[in-house]
Write a protein that holds these residues in place. Structure first.
Motif, short mmCIF file in Angstrom:
data_model
loop_
_atom_site.label_atom_id
_atom_site.label_comp_id
_atom_site.label_asym_id
_atom_site.label_seq_id
_atom_site.Cartn_x
_atom_site.Cartn_y
_atom_site.Cartn_z
N ALA A 89 21.05 0.30 -21.10
CA ALA A 89 19.84 1.34 -21.53
C ALA A 89 20.05 0.92 -22.97
O ALA A 89 20.14 1.42 -24.14
N PHE A 90 21.70 2.16 -23.21
CA PHE A 90 21.62 2.31 -24.05
C PHE A 90 21.96 0.89 -25.01
O PHE A 90 21.77 1.29 -26.80
N GLY A 118 0.32 -1.29 0.18
CA GLY A 118 -0.08 -0.32 0.34
C GLY A 118 0.77 1.19 0.14
O GLY A 118 0.31 1.79 -0.03
N ILE A 119 1.67 1.37 -0.54
CA ILE A 119 3.04 2.50 -0.41
C ILE A 119 2.62 3.40 -1.69
O ILE A 119 3.12 2.74 -3.00
N ALA A 120 2.31 4.04 -1.75
CA ALA A 120 1.71 5.02 -3.00
C ALA A 120 3.37 5.81 -4.26
O ALA A 120 4.39 5.78 -2.54
N TYR A 121 3.35 5.15 -4.80
CA TYR A 121 4.55 5.90 -5.68
C TYR A 121 4.05 6.40 -7.15
O TYR A 121 3.45 6.53 -7.62
N ARG A 122 5.50 7.35 -7.79
CA ARG A 122 4.90 7.61 -9.39
C ARG A 122 5.68 6.71 -10.46
O ARG A 122 6.82 6.85 -9.41
N ALA A 123 5.35 5.66 -10.53
CA ALA A 123 7.31 5.63 -11.69
C ALA A 123 6.58 6.42 -13.29
O ALA A 123 5.71 6.19 -13.91
N LEU A 124 8.09 6.63 -13.10
CA LEU A 124 8.68 7.70 -14.15
C LEU A 124 9.53 6.93 -15.03
O LEU A 124 9.96 6.31 -14.41
N LYS A 125 8.96 7.29 -15.92
CA LYS A 125 9.88 6.71 -17.41
C LYS A 125 10.42 8.09 -18.44
O LYS A 125 9.73 9.04 -18.34
N PRO A 126 11.82 8.13 -18.16
CA PRO A 126 12.49 9.28 -19.44
C PRO A 126 11.52 9.25 -20.34
O PRO A 126 11.14 8.50 -21.50
N GLY A 127 11.08 10.66 -20.87
CA GLY A 127 10.91 10.17 -22.92
C GLY A 127 10.37 11.78 -22.47
O GLY A 127 9.80 12.38 -23.81
N THR A 128 10.79 12.80 -21.57
CA THR A 128 10.34 14.38 -21.98
C THR A 128 11.16 15.43 -21.38
O THR A 128 12.02 15.00 -20.44
N ALA A 129 11.02 16.20 -22.06
CA ALA A 129 12.20 17.17 -21.72
C ALA A 129 11.98 18.00 -19.87
O ALA A 129 10.95 17.82 -19.52
N HIS A 177 19.60 7.08 -25.84
CA HIS A 177 19.28 6.28 -23.96
C HIS A 177 19.25 7.59 -23.26
O HIS A 177 20.28 9.02 -23.58
N PRO A 178 19.28 7.68 -21.96
CA PRO A 178 18.91 8.49 -21.36
C PRO A 178 20.02 8.33 -20.01
O PRO A 178 19.46 9.29 -18.86
N ILE A 179 21.07 8.03 -20.34
CA ILE A 179 21.96 7.58 -18.91
C ILE A 179 22.26 8.94 -18.38
O ILE A 179 22.62 9.38 -17.31
N PHE A 180 23.64 9.77 -19.77
CA PHE A 180 23.96 10.94 -18.96
C PHE A 180 22.93 12.34 -18.68
O PHE A 180 22.66 12.62 -17.89
N TRP A 181 21.64 12.27 -20.07
CA TRP A 181 20.13 13.45 -18.97
C TRP A 181 20.21 12.74 -18.55
O TRP A 181 19.82 13.41 -17.18
N ALA A 182 19.98 11.67 -17.57
CA ALA A 182 19.73 11.23 -15.96
C ALA A 182 20.17 12.13 -15.05
O ALA A 182 20.07 11.99 -13.87
N GLN A 183 21.45 12.19 -15.64
CA GLN A 183 22.83 13.01 -14.75
C GLN A 183 21.67 14.04 -13.80
O GLN A 183 22.92 14.56 -13.06
#
Length: 317
Positions: free
Chosen positions: A63-64, A31-42, A70-76
């Motif tokens: 991911a590459f 019952g732990i609420a969370y937001r599951a987010l995927k890379p893909g937006t600015a 891929h989002p690796i460096f974007w995520a940094q």
């Protein structure tokens, strides 16, 4: 995909479409609420609002292999922005900096007085033959950023290395950095992957891959006919202590460390730090328990700690 309401105190950024189904299921059961987010937006680097006070990174270096963009460096940069905005990012920028560089991992491990395979780090293909001569044969050339065994090739002679340089068939890395590394004969043909949670030992498995470099133990990696076998093991105290020291130095809130016993001298050689732990396939069969449950237990406590800090209450230890 967004689970629960926008005011959830936990957000999970993930990229692989299958690996985290068990984690989401375990959170739902609790019952732990969370937001599951995927890379893909600015994202706006001036936005002062992180998606949640607590963020769990489930970003894979592989991911590459699934997406050229891929989002690796974007995520940094994204994690840095969220941290500056006040969020606690589990496996955040400090851990990601280690995860994105095998060369940095090896330097960190060696700084702790632990053994690593003999290695030279290069950024030009032309420098690989000289590095290979310094290491000796057999050796592997591997990408500084890899995943699922990607970007690793074995060479048994200097002629083979020179031919690969001439033909432009050396492995490549998305950051342009390569490691020339001693091919360590692993005792029994196995490696040991030791998982940690909050810098403490969680479990260990012995993995045999029939000579393959892809030793990913997760459900989504297992395919019919795979030669990978896994068995739970209990490493000795020295190995456990070493891995916990690595986890602390690498700022791993959750992650695995891989080690092999050099059959030439019996020395444990640590060679990989992986901040993406999706846990072993069929954990009940292999371990007798499900590590996702313990991860969710710790997430619940991290959430409590985050809420206490937000309300100005100091945790009592």
């Amino acid at each position: 995909m967004t689970r629960a309401i926008m005011t959830a105190d936990l957000a999970i950024l993930y990229e692989h479409p299958q690996w985290f189904v068990p984690l989401f299921a375990a959170l739902d059961r609790r019952g732990i609420a969370y937001r599951a987010l995927k890379p893909g937006t600015a994202f706006d680097p001036a936005d002062p609002a992180p998606p949640a006070p607590l963020v769990l990174s489930r970003l894979a270096m592989s991911a590459f292999l699934r997406e050229a963009e891929h989002p690796i460096f974007w995520a940094q940069s994204l994690f840095a922005q969220w941290e500056l905005a006040g969020a606690r990012v589990l496996n955040g920028t400090a851990a990601l900096a280690v995860d994105t560089s095998k060369a940095r991992q090896l330097a960190l491990i060696a700084s702790l007085g632990l053994a690593i395979p003999a290695t030279r780090v290069v950024h030009r293909a032309a420098d690989v033959p000289a590095a290979a001569e310094a290491i000796g044969f057999p050796l592997v050339v591997k990408a500084n950023i890899g995943g699922a065994g990607a970007g690793i090739a074995r060479f048994d002679s200097l002629d083979e290395v020179r031919a690969a340089v001439a033909d432009a068939t050396l492995p490549t890395s998305i950051d342009g950095v390569l490691l020339v590394q001693d091919y360590v004969p692993a005792r029994g043909g196995t490696i040991t992957r030791i998982e940690t949670l909050d810098r403490a030992y969680l479990y260990a498995i012995e993995v045999a891959g029939g000579g393959a470099f892809d030793l990913c133990p997760a459900d989504a990696c297992q395919v019919p006919g795979s030669a990978i076998t896994m068995v739970a093991v209990e490493p000795d105290r020295a190995l456990r202590d070493a891995v916990e020291a690595i986890a602390r130095a690498a700022s791993l809130d959750l992650g695995g460390v891989e080690v092999m016993i050099d059959d030439r001298d019996g020395c444990p050689r640590f060679y990989d730090v992986n901040a993406l732990s999706n846990f072993v396939a069929k954990p009940q069969d292999v371990l007798g328990w499900d590590p996702h449950d313990r991860l969710v237990d710790r997430i619940a406590r991290w959430l409590d700690e985050t809420r206490m800090r937000a309300s100005g209450i100091e945790e009592v230890r």
